[in-house]
Design an enzyme around this catalytic site. Sequence first.
Site, PDB file in Angstrom:
ATOM      1  N   ASP A  38       0.792  -1.255   0.000  1.00 28.37           N
ATOM      2  CA  ASP A  38       0.000   0.000   0.000  1.00 28.37           C
ATOM      3  C   ASP A  38       0.816   1.294   0.000  1.00 28.37           C
ATOM      4  OD1 ASP A  38      -1.909  -1.951   0.234  1.00 28.37           O
ATOM      5  OD2 ASP A  38      -2.752  -1.247   2.132  1.00 28.37           O
ATOM      6  N   GLU A  86      -4.646  -0.778  -1.317  1.00 24.91           N
ATOM      7  CA  GLU A  86      -5.945  -0.871  -0.655  1.00 24.91           C
ATOM      8  C   GLU A  86      -6.927   0.036  -1.392  1.00 24.91           C
ATOM      9  OE1 GLU A  86      -6.016   0.084   3.544  1.00 24.91           O
ATOM     10  OE2 GLU A  86      -8.198   0.062   3.607  1.00 24.91           O
ATOM     11  N   LYS A 143      -6.648  -4.887  -3.057  1.00 24.90           N
ATOM     12  CA  LYS A 143      -7.282  -5.523  -1.895  1.00 24.90           C
ATOM     13  C   LYS A 143      -8.300  -4.582  -1.262  1.00 24.90           C
ATOM     14  CE  LYS A 143      -3.469  -4.319   1.311  1.00 24.90           C
ATOM     15  NZ  LYS A 143      -4.199  -3.549   2.294  1.00 24.90           N
ATOM     16  N   LYS A 146      -7.603  -4.725   4.909  1.00 27.54           N
ATOM     17  CA  LYS A 146      -6.291  -4.380   5.438  1.00 27.54           C
ATOM     18  C   LYS A 146      -5.265  -5.475   5.107  1.00 27.54           C
ATOM     19  CE  LYS A 146      -8.125  -0.669   7.139  1.00 27.54           C
ATOM     20  NZ  LYS A 146      -8.068   0.537   6.279  1.00 27.54           N
ATOM     21  N   VAL A 171       3.204   0.397   4.192  1.00 26.41           N
ATOM     22  CA  VAL A 171       2.469   1.128   5.223  1.00 26.41           C
ATOM     23  C   VAL A 171       1.065   0.553   5.405  1.00 26.41           C
ATOM     24  CG1 VAL A 171       3.771   3.228   4.747  1.00 26.41           C
ATOM     25  CG2 VAL A 171       1.599   2.865   3.566  1.00 26.41           C
ATOM     26  N   THR A 172       0.490   0.739   6.622  1.00 23.47           N
ATOM     27  CA  THR A 172       1.182   1.190   7.822  1.00 23.47           C
ATOM     28  C   THR A 172       1.565  -0.018   8.662  1.00 23.47           C
ATOM     29  OG1 THR A 172      -0.866   1.432   9.137  1.00 23.47           O
ATOM     30  CG2 THR A 172      -0.156   3.358   7.880  1.00 23.47           C
ATOM     31  N   CYS A 176      -2.008  -2.387   7.856  1.00 24.33           N
ATOM     32  CA  CYS A 176      -1.979  -3.313   6.709  1.00 24.33           C
ATOM     33  C   CYS A 176      -0.745  -4.216   6.679  1.00 24.33           C
ATOM     34  CB  CYS A 176      -2.130  -2.528   5.417  1.00 24.33           C
ATOM     35  SG  CYS A 176      -3.781  -1.811   5.269  1.00 24.33           S
ATOM     36  N   GLN A 216       8.037 -13.504  21.441  1.00 23.26           N
ATOM     37  CA  GLN A 216       7.754 -14.924  21.696  1.00 23.26           C
ATOM     38  C   GLN A 216       8.467 -15.843  20.692  1.00 23.26           C
ATOM     39  OE1 GLN A 216       3.587 -15.764  23.029  1.00 23.26           O
ATOM     40  NE2 GLN A 216       3.170 -13.743  22.152  1.00 23.26           N
TER      41      GLN A 216
HETATM   42  N1  TIU Z   1      -2.631   0.399   4.331  1.00 25.81           N
HETATM   43  C1  TIU Z   1      -3.086   0.638   5.562  1.00 25.81           C
HETATM   44  O1  TIU Z   1      -2.395   0.457   6.551  1.00 25.81           O
HETATM   45  N2  TIU Z   1      -4.360   1.188   5.661  1.00 25.81           N
HETATM   46  C2  TIU Z   1      -4.777   2.002   6.684  1.00 25.81           C
HETATM   47  O2  TIU Z   1      -5.931   2.421   6.717  1.00 25.81           O
HETATM   48  N3  TIU Z   1      -3.843   2.345   7.600  1.00 25.81           N
HETATM   49  C3  TIU Z   1      -3.970   3.241   8.622  1.00 25.81           C
HETATM   50  O3  TIU Z   1      -3.078   3.302   9.452  1.00 25.81           O
HETATM   51  N4  TIU Z   1      -5.030   4.034   8.666  1.00 25.81           N
END
Ligand code: TIU
Length: 234
Positions: A38, A86, A143, A146, A171-172, A176, A216
């Site tokens: 993403d 996304e 996709k 997430k 990210v993030t 995701c 872990q």
């Molecule tokens: N790609 C992804 O992480 N989508 C999000 O909406 N991330 C946020 O941190 N909002």
Amino acid sequence: MTAATGRNLMKKKAGRKIDAEPYAFDFDPGACALLIIDMQRDFLEPGGFGEMLGNDVSQLRRAIAPNKKLLGKWRAKGLAVIHTREGHRPDLADLPESKRARGHGKKGIGDYGPMGRILVRGEAGHDIIPELYPRMGEPVIDKPGKGAFWATDLHAILQNRGIRQLIVTGVTTEVCVNTSVREANDRGYECLVPADCVGSYFPEFQEMGLKMIKAQGGIFGWVSNSAAILAALA
Ligand code: TIU
């Protein structure tokens, strides 16, 4: 040949190590894909979904340069690269009402922002940032959620290419990236996350998002950095 010798030979064939936590990652380049999650304008540039949710997009931009360097080397070696985005269908038929309603901002997914309709496929904001733009032959997975596996053909593509390891960037970190690493782990993939190639809008989530992967004894995977991967590719 004894079974033990056979095992050692197999190890040698597979064998390069990437320095990682909680322990070294047994890197098999031919069976490993770089999965870039993403890195879209909607998340990294002003006016997109990320900023709409009240986030400071500059927090994510520090991951661009390390990703670019790693991607350059990865491509030069001819290894597998897969990108994800996304987003939703223009008719929003794949957007759950629960996701549409969340955030409580003035604008939501599907509304018009400075880079077109927010998080809608085909719009400028939905596309991948120019610094990491996909090349011909690099699959782009669209996709709706997430995780990179849910409601996508990612698993089939990886299986068809004999991939069993993933270097996961993007990210993030806590949303995701984390969701995709968990999904991959449950499907039997070994996941390594380079800390400098993932980004969060929140420094504390960046830290914890990485810690919970490697805790872990590596519950979901390994954490390393781009320098260690580049060293293993040298
Ligand atoms: N790609 C992804 O992480 N989508 C999000 O909406 N991330 C946020 O941190 N909002």
